[in-house]
Design an enzyme around this catalytic site. Structure first.
Site, PDB file in Angstrom:
ATOM      1  N   ASP A 131       0.848  -1.189   0.000  1.00 44.73           N
ATOM      2  CA  ASP A 131       0.000   0.000   0.000  1.00 44.73           C
ATOM      3  C   ASP A 131       0.885   1.241   0.000  1.00 44.73           C
ATOM      4  OD1 ASP A 131      -3.025   0.783   0.402  1.00 44.73           O
ATOM      5  OD2 ASP A 131      -1.829   2.224   1.525  1.00 44.73           O
TER       6      ASP A 131
HETATM    7  C1  LIG Z   1       3.184   8.340  -5.947  1.00 46.08           C
HETATM    8  C2  LIG Z   1       2.845   7.288  -6.978  1.00 46.08           C
HETATM    9  C3  LIG Z   1       1.850   6.328  -6.754  1.00 46.08           C
HETATM   10  N1  LIG Z   1       1.555   5.396  -7.689  1.00 46.08           N
HETATM   11  C4  LIG Z   1       0.487   4.384  -7.479  1.00 46.08           C
HETATM   12  C5  LIG Z   1       0.974   3.074  -6.871  1.00 46.08           C
HETATM   13  C6  LIG Z   1      -0.323   2.440  -6.404  1.00 46.08           C
HETATM   14  O1  LIG Z   1      -0.866   1.666  -7.480  1.00 46.08           O
HETATM   15  C7  LIG Z   1      -1.234   3.646  -6.140  1.00 46.08           C
HETATM   16  C8  LIG Z   1      -1.578   3.774  -4.684  1.00 46.08           C
HETATM   17  O2  LIG Z   1      -2.718   3.022  -4.389  1.00 46.08           O
HETATM   18  P1  LIG Z   1      -2.749   1.720  -3.471  1.00 46.08           P
HETATM   19  O3  LIG Z   1      -4.014   1.786  -2.672  1.00 46.08           O
HETATM   20  O4  LIG Z   1      -1.459   1.555  -2.745  1.00 46.08           O
HETATM   21  O5  LIG Z   1      -2.832   0.516  -4.511  1.00 46.08           O
HETATM   22  P2  LIG Z   1      -3.886   0.200  -5.658  1.00 46.08           P
HETATM   23  O6  LIG Z   1      -5.275   0.536  -5.211  1.00 46.08           O
HETATM   24  O7  LIG Z   1      -3.408   0.822  -6.941  1.00 46.08           O
HETATM   25  O8  LIG Z   1      -3.725  -1.372  -5.832  1.00 46.08           O
HETATM   26  P3  LIG Z   1      -3.924  -2.551  -4.723  1.00 46.08           P
HETATM   27  O9  LIG Z   1      -4.545  -1.961  -3.490  1.00 46.08           O
HETATM   28  O10 LIG Z   1      -4.801  -3.569  -5.370  1.00 46.08           O
HETATM   29  O11 LIG Z   1      -2.534  -3.080  -4.503  1.00 46.08           O
HETATM   30  O12 LIG Z   1      -0.508   4.797  -6.581  1.00 46.08           O
HETATM   31  C9  LIG Z   1       2.250   5.379  -8.899  1.00 46.08           C
HETATM   32  O13 LIG Z   1       1.979   4.530  -9.769  1.00 46.08           O
HETATM   33  N2  LIG Z   1       3.239   6.297  -9.128  1.00 46.08           N
HETATM   34  C10 LIG Z   1       3.572   7.258  -8.227  1.00 46.08           C
HETATM   35  O14 LIG Z   1       4.488   8.080  -8.498  1.00 46.08           O
END
Ligand SMILES: Cc1cn([C@H]2C[C@H](O)[C@@H](COP(=O)(O)OP(=O)(O)OP(=O)(O)O)O2)c(=O)[nH]c1=O
Length: 193
Positions: free
Chosen positions: A70
């Site tokens: 997360d």
């Molecule tokens: C800051 C940042 C975040 N992110 C993304 C990563 C995560 O996918 C998302 C944060 O949300 P999360 O709730 O961590 O994850 P998710 O809902 O995408 O997937 P799951 O819970 O099923 O694992 O933000 C990027 O892709 N690039 C970035 O620079």
């Protein structure tokens, strides 16, 4: 033994592939992410990654290895998750403009009764952004499924002056830390699985 990635995030899938895993199952957790809002960001992402891992592990075979993560962004004692609207994305990007924030990713690995949770923090510095630039970036659609409303791996890179720490942690998985955690489960992505 199957490896199960408990995530809907295509970035996490790609990073697991980059680590050398080719045969893993993707099974996103469905449960609502519930955590105590008084937790500090590191404890928060640890708790959320653990919830996701335990949900999938409850329905898995005891031999299976589950990986969940997360990610949140923290600035000024405020925790930013994924935006619920373009308006909220605008607020988040305004809060990040011209300053440094911290990206926290919690990761949990579990198999049967063995469970290990850690987190990694990375500092990211944004250049100053005008309201027009923020609107243009939101119009690309890129911010809407990402913590803090940006993706460093995409056009969000145009906003980032510099980072300190693990880049991959910002993208959603602390690759180096996860590699070391996996060795505690007898899985070594470097020397062979
Ligand atoms: C800051 C940042 C975040 N992110 C993304 C990563 C995560 O996918 C998302 C944060 O949300 P999360 O709730 O961590 O994850 P998710 O809902 O995408 O997937 P799951 O819970 O099923 O694992 O933000 C990027 O892709 N690039 C970035 O620079």
């Amino acid at each position: 033994m199957a490896i199960i990635l408990a995530s809907q995030s295509p970035r996490r899938r790609q990073l697991l592939e980059q680590m050398g895993f080719t045969n893993f199952i993707v099974r996103p957790a469905q449960g609502e992410e519930l955590a105590d809002p008084s937790l500090d960001p590191g404890a928060l992402v640890e708790a959320l990654s653990r919830q996701k891992a335990l949900e999938i592990s409850a329905a898995a075979n005891g031999e299976d290895l589950i990986i969940a993560a997360d990610t949140v962004v923290a600035v000024d004692g405020q925790v930013l998750g994924k935006p619920h609207s373009t308006q909220q994305a605008h607020q988040m990007l305004s809060a990040l403009s011209g300053r440094e924030h911290t990206v926290y990713t919690g990761v949990t690995v579990c198999r049967g009764d063995q469970i290990l949770t850690q987190h990694e923090a990375t500092a990211v510095r944004f250049r100053p952004l005008t309201a027009q630039e923020i609107d243009a970036y939101i119009a690309t659609g890129e911010p809407m499924d990402k913590a803090g409303s940006y993706g460093i791996q995409g056009r969000g890179a145009l906003l980032v002056e510099g980072i300190s720490g693990d880049y991959f942690n910002v993208v959603g998985l602390p690759v180096c830390r996860l590699g070391r955690m996996l060795t505690q489960f007898g899985v070594d992505p470097l020397t062979g699985m």
